[in-house]
Structure formats: C-alpha cells, structure tokens
Design a protein around this motif. Structure first.
Motif, mmCIF file in Angstrom:
data_model
loop_
_atom_site.group_PDB
_atom_site.id
_atom_site.type_symbol
_atom_site.label_atom_id
_atom_site.label_comp_id
_atom_site.label_asym_id
_atom_site.label_seq_id
_atom_site.Cartn_x
_atom_site.Cartn_y
_atom_site.Cartn_z
ATOM 1 N N TYR A 279 0.688 -1.292 0.034
ATOM 2 C CA TYR A 279 -0.128 -0.125 -0.120
ATOM 3 C C TYR A 279 0.727 1.285 0.184
ATOM 4 O O TYR A 279 0.567 2.272 -0.907
ATOM 5 C CB TYR A 279 -0.793 0.016 1.138
ATOM 6 N N PRO A 280 1.676 1.553 0.686
ATOM 7 C CA PRO A 280 2.404 2.838 0.914
ATOM 8 C C PRO A 280 3.314 2.859 -0.394
ATOM 9 O O PRO A 280 3.273 3.938 -0.853
ATOM 10 C CB PRO A 280 3.620 2.779 1.830
ATOM 11 N N TYR A 281 3.843 1.836 -1.172
ATOM 12 C CA TYR A 281 4.433 2.103 -2.244
ATOM 13 C C TYR A 281 3.535 2.625 -3.421
ATOM 14 O O TYR A 281 3.608 3.482 -4.194
ATOM 15 C CB TYR A 281 5.148 0.812 -2.515
ATOM 16 N N PHE A 282 2.341 2.024 -3.339
ATOM 17 C CA PHE A 282 1.344 2.149 -4.409
ATOM 18 C C PHE A 282 0.841 3.730 -4.367
ATOM 19 O O PHE A 282 0.683 4.525 -5.304
ATOM 20 C CB PHE A 282 -0.020 1.336 -4.099
ATOM 21 N N VAL A 283 0.518 3.956 -3.143
ATOM 22 C CA VAL A 283 0.165 5.482 -2.866
ATOM 23 C C VAL A 283 1.191 6.535 -3.598
ATOM 24 O O VAL A 283 0.926 7.656 -4.112
ATOM 25 C CB VAL A 283 0.087 5.798 -1.444
ATOM 26 N N ARG A 284 2.674 6.140 -3.107
ATOM 27 C CA ARG A 284 3.656 6.973 -3.715
ATOM 28 C C ARG A 284 3.678 7.120 -5.173
ATOM 29 O O ARG A 284 3.799 8.012 -5.820
ATOM 30 C CB ARG A 284 4.936 6.682 -3.247
ATOM 31 N N ARG A 285 3.367 5.830 -5.931
ATOM 32 C CA ARG A 285 3.151 5.776 -7.345
ATOM 33 C C ARG A 285 2.180 6.908 -8.074
ATOM 34 O O ARG A 285 2.174 7.633 -8.821
ATOM 35 C CB ARG A 285 2.884 4.533 -7.846
ATOM 36 N N LEU A 286 0.893 6.811 -7.217
ATOM 37 C CA LEU A 286 -0.156 7.356 -7.689
ATOM 38 C C LEU A 286 0.091 8.973 -7.199
ATOM 39 O O LEU A 286 -0.389 9.867 -8.157
ATOM 40 C CB LEU A 286 -1.489 7.078 -6.608
ATOM 41 N N ALA A 287 0.944 9.381 -6.309
ATOM 42 C CA ALA A 287 1.165 10.925 -5.946
ATOM 43 C C ALA A 287 2.106 11.288 -7.065
ATOM 44 O O ALA A 287 1.955 12.523 -7.418
ATOM 45 C CB ALA A 287 1.743 10.835 -4.600
#
Length: 304
Positions: A279-287
């Motif tokens: 999840y944290p990795y995924f959010v950084r990609r979206l950001a």
C-alpha cells in the motif's frame, strides 16, 4: 496539493485497509508484481526475456516489532537463493526500516549484512533504498560501514530534491560506491528540499554529471524522457561508455520506453516490487503522476 493529499494517505490505516481489500483488482497490480515470490519471478522472467534487467523489492516498511524484521530478512535470503536458482538477471532492493533501522540500528545492520553476504555468495547486488529524510544519514552510513568491512556488492540511493545530495554524491563517489540517482518521492519540508520541479531537475542533472564524469557505475532512475535524452547526449559528448551507467524505471510505468532503450543497447533495469505490504509504495506511485491515479479510477468505474 494533489501530491501532498495522496502522500498524506500513505500512513492512513483506514485507507490502507480499504486499498488492501480492493486495490489489486482496481489497478495496483499494474505497479506491483503480485503478493508472492512466485508471482514476482514470473514477472521478472518476462522482463528478462525482453532484455530488461530487474531489481526485486519485497515490500515492507514501518515495522513495529523486530520479529517482523527477522521475517523480512528470511524472505530476502530466500529471494536471493531463488534468483540464483532461476538465473534471474537482476539484483535486490530493500528498505533499511524494513530491517529494523528505526527500532534498533545495530541489529538492522546485522540483518542487512547477512543479506549482503548471501548476495555475494551468488554474485548478486543489494541496493539499500532511500526513505524519507530522517533516515538519509543512517542509510548512507550503513552502506559505508559495509564497504569498510569489505562488502562491495551493496549501494544506495540519492534523491535529487534534497539540498544535501551533491555533497553526499561527491563523498560516495570518492569511495566508489554504486548509486541510484532519483528525483525523490517523499513529502519533505522546503527547509531541506527543493520545492520547484525545475530546481529538482537542475540538481538531478548536476548529480548525473558528477557520476558520469567519475566513471563509477550509476543507475539513473527516471521516466522523464527529457532527462533521459539529456543523459544520452551528455554521455555521447563526453565519450562515456554505456557500460558506465544504466537507466532504471518502475514496473508498470513507461514499459514501451524501457523496451525501446533495451533494444537500442542501453542497460535498462526495472524495479519490480511484490509482497503483501504494497500500500505505501502504491500511494507514492499515484502521487507521482495524476495519470497513474486516473488509471485506477478508470478501473474502479469498470468494477462490477
């Protein structure tokens, strides 16, 4: 505003619980190569088949107990053994906090040392990923310590948006430490980091110049074609061989560009993350790019 809002969700437990329930089906699988080692190995074999090297990352950060760190260490030892057995063209990346850096720096070094030692047995390389600024100095010192102990197959990451990065790059270059250069993906204060994109890009080019001119092997991690073209042009003008550097990109992002550069004879390495703590990795990609978030929203609209 967009980037800050999304990065603020990276530590939100309610948002994480919702994402873990639906996220892989709604689009996370584009950026994360599954939750198991088997799924990740299938993805890297496909990339290797296209002439693209990989760096595998068993996702996990912000652990609360050292037994979690022991579990991740065991997972990385198994990963390295599997890569050797399957003849994967790649290396591994790990986060120091995943190994307990925030809880017990001494035991974190012990765990990382064990992983690096295993990697050297198989002629593989370990990259210590750079996390947010509270861990910058400690991460660099971990790598320097391992080099002092005679471990050469270990390096780290320098983020161009930090003011301090030119000093760090120069020192680590003198010590001939392999680096990955990136723009930076965490939310940082303007007191320590460039806020404007042009300033980050300018510093990124400065760091690339320092490394290319030094001859110390460097990974240039970006999806920015302007930076990639500038790097190729600079290397050509300076007669810097392609064997002195590589381009690195993320799994699921700019895949045609990765394939094109590989066909042209450049070393291209794809960062392939996997695991249950995505999840944290995924959010950084979206950001990083609104287009990434748009991809997920389109998938949400298709869900039955």
């Amino acid at each position: 505003m967009y980037r800050s809002l999304l990065l603020g969700l990276a530590g939100n437990s309610a948002a994480e619980a919702l994402a873990l329930r639906y996220g892989m089906r709604l689009g996370a699988s584009r950026f994360v190569a599954g939750t198991t080692l088997g799924e990740a190995l299938a993805a890297v074999k496909a990339l290797n088949g296209k002439g693209i090297a990989v760096t595998l990352d068993h996702l996990g950060e912000g652990i609360r107990h050292l037994d979690e760190a022991d579990g991740y260490m065991g997972a990385y030892l198994s990963l390295l053994q599997a890569m050797n057995r399957e003849a994967v063209n790649g290396n591994v990346s790990l986060k120091p906090t995943q190994m307990g850096l925030a809880l017990d720096p001494v035991s974190a070094l012990d765990r990382i040392r064990a992983i690096v030692r295993e990697a050297e047995l198989h002629s593989l390389f370990v990259r210590l990923d750079m996390e947010n600024s509270p861990y910058t100095t400690a991460t660099i010192e971990l790598v320097r310590q391992l080099h002092r102990e005679g471990f050469s197959r270990v390096g780290t990451v320098i983020q161009a948006y930090l003011y301090r990065s030119a000093v760090d790059v120069k020192r680590l270059t003198v010590e001939r430490i392999n680096l990955r250069l990136v723009k930076g993906a965490y939310k940082e204060s303007s007191s320590i980091a460039f806020a404007k994109r042009d300033d980050v890009d300018s510093n990124f080019k400065r760091l690339i110049k320092i490394r290319l001119d030094s001859g110390v092997y460097t990974g240039i991690a970006t999806h920015d074609e302007t930076i990639i073209d500038w790097t190729r042009s600079y290397a050509h003008r300076r007669s810097i061989p392609r064997s002195a550097y590589e381009f690195q990109m993320l799994y699921g992002i700019r895949t045609p560009l990765q394939e094109s550069l590989a066909r042209e004879g450049y070393t291209v390495r794809c960062y392939v993350p996997y695991g249950e703590r995505w999840y944290p990795y995924f959010v950084r990609r979206l950001a990083e790019r609104p287009a990434n978030a748009a991809f997920v929203l389109r998938n949400m609209g298709r869900r039955e």
